[in-house]
Design an enzyme around this catalytic site. Structure first.
Site, PDB file in Angstrom:
ATOM      1  N   ASN A   9      49.931  33.803  37.477  1.00 39.24           N
ATOM      2  CA  ASN A   9      50.555  33.368  38.551  1.00 39.24           C
ATOM      3  C   ASN A   9      50.437  32.304  39.704  1.00 39.24           C
ATOM      4  O   ASN A   9      49.875  33.114  39.894  1.00 39.24           O
ATOM      5  CB  ASN A   9      50.970  34.914  39.513  1.00 39.24           C
ATOM      6  CG  ASN A   9      51.740  35.277  40.478  1.00 39.24           C
ATOM      7  OD1 ASN A   9      52.732  34.305  40.707  1.00 39.24           O
ATOM      8  ND2 ASN A   9      52.008  36.639  41.428  1.00 39.24           N
ATOM      9  N   LYS A  11      52.022  31.748  41.785  1.00 40.45           N
ATOM     10  CA  LYS A  11      52.706  31.682  43.639  1.00 40.45           C
ATOM     11  C   LYS A  11      52.787  30.233  44.250  1.00 40.45           C
ATOM     12  O   LYS A  11      54.001  29.179  43.036  1.00 40.45           O
ATOM     13  CB  LYS A  11      51.728  32.070  44.086  1.00 40.45           C
ATOM     14  CG  LYS A  11      50.386  33.691  43.727  1.00 40.45           C
ATOM     15  CD  LYS A  11      49.404  34.088  44.353  1.00 40.45           C
ATOM     16  CE  LYS A  11      49.104  35.332  43.720  1.00 40.45           C
ATOM     17  NZ  LYS A  11      48.106  36.241  44.905  1.00 40.45           N
ATOM     18  N   HIS A  94      55.757  42.674  42.962  1.00 37.30           N
ATOM     19  CA  HIS A  94      54.663  42.509  43.752  1.00 37.30           C
ATOM     20  C   HIS A  94      53.707  42.265  44.913  1.00 37.30           C
ATOM     21  O   HIS A  94      54.974  42.266  45.630  1.00 37.30           O
ATOM     22  CB  HIS A  94      54.321  40.584  43.552  1.00 37.30           C
ATOM     23  CG  HIS A  94      53.228  39.743  43.503  1.00 37.30           C
ATOM     24  ND1 HIS A  94      52.157  40.058  44.375  1.00 37.30           N
ATOM     25  CD2 HIS A  94      51.853  39.419  42.322  1.00 37.30           C
ATOM     26  CE1 HIS A  94      50.678  39.521  44.077  1.00 37.30           C
ATOM     27  NE2 HIS A  94      50.944  38.950  43.358  1.00 37.30           N
ATOM     28  N   GLU A  96      52.216  40.866  47.507  1.00 36.44           N
ATOM     29  CA  GLU A  96      52.755  39.870  47.955  1.00 36.44           C
ATOM     30  C   GLU A  96      54.794  40.105  48.940  1.00 36.44           C
ATOM     31  O   GLU A  96      54.949  40.087  49.860  1.00 36.44           O
ATOM     32  CB  GLU A  96      52.308  38.620  47.657  1.00 36.44           C
ATOM     33  CG  GLU A  96      50.785  38.418  48.118  1.00 36.44           C
ATOM     34  CD  GLU A  96      50.768  37.066  46.941  1.00 36.44           C
ATOM     35  OE1 GLU A  96      51.154  37.028  46.581  1.00 36.44           O
ATOM     36  OE2 GLU A  96      48.981  37.691  46.519  1.00 36.44           O
ATOM     37  N   GLU A 166      47.366  46.062  39.790  1.00 32.78           N
ATOM     38  CA  GLU A 166      46.775  45.188  41.249  1.00 32.78           C
ATOM     39  C   GLU A 166      46.545  45.956  42.149  1.00 32.78           C
ATOM     40  O   GLU A 166      47.333  45.343  43.047  1.00 32.78           O
ATOM     41  CB  GLU A 166      47.896  44.148  41.231  1.00 32.78           C
ATOM     42  CG  GLU A 166      48.465  43.092  39.989  1.00 32.78           C
ATOM     43  CD  GLU A 166      48.854  41.602  40.670  1.00 32.78           C
ATOM     44  OE1 GLU A 166      48.314  40.535  39.996  1.00 32.78           O
ATOM     45  OE2 GLU A 166      49.563  41.399  41.273  1.00 32.78           O
ATOM     46  N   GLY A 172      43.304  37.873  45.613  1.00 36.93           N
ATOM     47  CA  GLY A 172      42.810  36.535  46.584  1.00 36.93           C
ATOM     48  C   GLY A 172      41.580  37.079  47.418  1.00 36.93           C
ATOM     49  O   GLY A 172      41.157  36.545  48.081  1.00 36.93           O
ATOM     50  N   SER A 211      41.751  39.000  41.065  1.00 34.63           N
ATOM     51  CA  SER A 211      40.210  38.603  41.227  1.00 34.63           C
ATOM     52  C   SER A 211      39.832  38.423  39.627  1.00 34.63           C
ATOM     53  O   SER A 211      39.361  38.688  39.521  1.00 34.63           O
ATOM     54  CB  SER A 211      39.613  38.547  42.355  1.00 34.63           C
ATOM     55  OG  SER A 211      40.131  38.656  43.596  1.00 34.63           O
TER      56      SER A 211
HETATM   57  P1  13P Z   1      44.471  36.420  42.671  1.00 32.59           P
HETATM   58  O1  13P Z   1      43.866  35.890  41.090  1.00 32.59           O
HETATM   59  O2  13P Z   1      43.781  35.191  42.809  1.00 32.59           O
HETATM   60  O3  13P Z   1      43.234  36.890  43.334  1.00 32.59           O
HETATM   61  O4  13P Z   1      45.618  36.758  42.553  1.00 32.59           O
HETATM   62  C1  13P Z   1      46.106  38.444  41.627  1.00 32.59           C
HETATM   63  C2  13P Z   1      47.831  37.964  41.357  1.00 32.59           C
HETATM   64  O5  13P Z   1      48.128  38.378  42.676  1.00 32.59           O
HETATM   65  C3  13P Z   1      47.968  37.609  40.523  1.00 32.59           C
HETATM   66  O6  13P Z   1      49.425  38.064  40.818  1.00 32.59           O
END
Ligand code: 13P
Length: 248
Positions: A9, A11, A94, A96, A166, A172, A211
């Site tokens: 992803n 982002k 997601h 976010e 997740e 992150g 992560s």
């Molecule tokens: P990270 O791998 O940067 O922690 O992000 C995970 C994520 O949100 C994947 O959709």
């Protein structure tokens, strides 16, 4: 046997040129294996990345999809548009999107249904915040997020969908859930699906995200109910992401 699936992803990162270079490096470096690999790229680069992946088995994904089919919804991208551009997967829900852009369980369910109507496979993201985990509410939160979609789409819809667990506290932050912590929730999710339809539960891929890095991927992917990963930060580096892809 469920096919392992590793998704990047990206982002809101990178330029067009960087995205194309990254996609080409993945296409060149991926060893044939049992796993499927996909990248969820920014909408505006979908066609460029599709071109870069043309002769590769790596699938294309989007990071979201509209909750309506078409019409006066300024700024939205429909499932039909994604299908038209060769997109196979779309993330829905997601964390976010849920926390910064107000995607509700109902809108997530609508996005899931819209994707499926156009044969775009929805990847339903669920997971608890740190506060919810500390209050022992992990399973309750996951139940609510799953049930909203099961109620709207029906359990049969999960024959053609992916689930990603997740935990928000692991995204992150560099804090990965331990293999056992992740497995516990994955097993719970599969059981929740199995209570309604055991055959679908056996088949549905449940990815772990939060992560995931080259050095922890192997342990996570070895757990019985973890069918692969949804990788954020580490998917922006071709070498590291390929290492993760080769960890299944
Ligand atoms: P990270 O791998 O940067 O922690 O992000 C995970 C994520 O949100 C994947 O959709």
């Amino acid at each position: 046997m469920r096919q392992p699936l590793i998704m990047g992803n990206w982002k809101m990162n990178g330029s067009r040129e960087e995205g194309v270079q990254l996609a080409k490096a993945l296409a060149d470096g991926l060893n044939a294996g049992s796993q499927e690999v996909a990248v969820c790229v920014p909408f505006v680069y979908v066609s460029d990345i599709r071109g870069a992946l043309a002769s590769s088995p790596i699938a294309l994904g989007a990071q979201n999809v509209a909750d309506q089919a078409s019409g006066a919804y300024t700024g939205e991208i429909s499932a039909a548009m994604l299908a038209d551009c060769g997109v196979k997967y779309a993330l829905v829900g997601h964390s976010e999107r849920r926390s910064y852009y107000g995607d509700t369980s109902q809108s997530v369910a609508n996005r899931f249904c819209q994707a499926q109507k156009q044969n775009v496979i929805p990847v339903l993201c669920v997971g608890e915040t740190l506060e919810e985990r500390e209050q022992d509410r992990t399973f309750q939160v996951v139940d609510e997020q799953l049930d909203a979609v099961i109620d709207a789409a029906g359990i049969e819809a999960f024959a053609n969908a992916v689930i990603a667990y997740e935990p928000v506290w692991a995204i992150g932050t560099g804090k990965t859930a331990s293999d056992e912590q992740a497995q516990e929730v994955h097993q719970y999710i599969r059981k929740r699906i199995a209570d309604r339809n055991p055959a679908i539960a056996e088949k549905v891929q449940i990815l772990y995200g939060g992560s995931v890095k080259p050095d922890n991927a192997k342990g996570l992917f070895a757990m019985p109910d973890i069918d692969g990963g949804l990788v954020g930060g580490a998917s922006l580096d071709a070498k590291g992401f390929l290492q993760i892809c080769h960890s299944v």
